[in-house]
Design an enzyme around this catalytic site. Sequence first.
Site, short mmCIF file in Angstrom:
data_model
loop_
_atom_site.label_atom_id
_atom_site.label_comp_id
_atom_site.label_asym_id
_atom_site.label_seq_id
_atom_site.Cartn_x
_atom_site.Cartn_y
_atom_site.Cartn_z
N LYS A 61 1.00 -0.99 0.37
CA LYS A 61 0.11 -0.35 0.04
C LYS A 61 1.18 1.42 0.18
CE LYS A 61 -4.35 -2.69 2.68
NZ LYS A 61 -4.53 -2.85 3.55
N GLN A 105 -4.40 -1.22 9.77
CA GLN A 105 -4.32 -2.53 9.08
C GLN A 105 -4.95 -3.76 9.53
OE1 GLN A 105 -3.78 -3.47 5.81
NE2 GLN A 105 -4.31 -5.68 5.77
N ASP A 128 -11.23 2.72 4.37
CA ASP A 128 -11.14 1.66 4.50
C ASP A 128 -13.22 1.44 4.13
OD1 ASP A 128 -9.42 0.09 4.43
OD2 ASP A 128 -9.49 0.12 6.30
N1 GUN Z 1 -6.69 -6.61 6.42
C1 GUN Z 1 -6.94 -7.08 5.73
N2 GUN Z 1 -7.38 -6.83 4.89
C2 GUN Z 1 -7.98 -5.41 5.13
C3 GUN Z 1 -8.40 -4.04 4.38
O1 GUN Z 1 -8.74 -3.36 2.77
N3 GUN Z 1 -8.39 -3.45 4.83
C4 GUN Z 1 -7.47 -3.08 6.61
N4 GUN Z 1 -6.88 -1.61 6.56
N5 GUN Z 1 -7.15 -3.86 6.80
C5 GUN Z 1 -7.42 -5.21 5.91
#
Ligand code: GUN
Length: 300
Positions: A61, A105, A128
Amino acid sequence: MESPSTERKAVIIDGKAIAQTIRSEIADEVRVLSQNYGKVPGLAVVIVGNRKDSQSYVTMKRMACAEVGIKSFDIDLPENVLEDELINKVHELNANPDVHGILVQLPLPKHINEERVLSEISIEKDVDGFHPLNIGKLAMKGREPLFQPCTPKGCLELLTRSGISVKGKNAVVVGRSNIVGLPVSLLLLKADATVTIVHSHTSDPESVIREADIVIAAAGQAMMIKSGWIKPGAAVIDVGTNAVDDPSKKSGYRLVGDVDFQEACKVAGWITPVPGGVGPMTVAMLLKNTLDGAKRVIQQ
Ligand code: GUN
């Protein structure tokens, strides 16, 4: 004699290429924003602890931000950080005008209340789309969230960009997680599909999946969905990313989806590979959400 030409071959949806197209569209828009307003979008990516999978997602990311000109704010907190310290960090990011998106995350360590943390993120920066208010608006008719969750949004984008219409179709979502299964069901419903959710208590998943024009596989079970469960010609979007042992690989493992890809290719009309299908789209949608959030502030 059976001719091999009677074997149906699905169109492989190339998520990596589609994501790359979207990323270059975003890079263009970031450049224009920077030229016209002297500002660039900012994304804070917060990680707690040392989970290998989370670390690799977060690295992807952050690198993707750099590639399109989004400024990334890297917050790395230790596994034993206190919930209140994490929340103070979120408040600090909420107040920082250079930060337009905040991503924490998941999963978080057990001692931290995920619900509380996600609720503290300003909904204007909730790239998100996990804040209860954004999810609530996603669920309600006639309401629009400020952000749609990235992986579900990526699944719909793959369908749209592959020319697959959703309206009136039978869509079956396998899995009901807060991150994928539930929100992708809501997005499909918003797009006028007839939606069924299959989960661990569904008595006969095969027969439900067999009725689907569109399957979204998000169960987290390696190769659980067999070719015989798929309706000929269906569109299959595989969200699963499961590591299975593979001694032939240097790493000792390989990634497979929730669908038995090799066999399903002979039945489905369209299918996404793992890796290279949904994964790159999640990152592209995160960049898109960050850009959209920044535009709402910068261009006001
Ligand atoms: N963990 C697995 N997928 C995601 C996501 O799309 N966003 C976040 N914040 N954590 C994750």
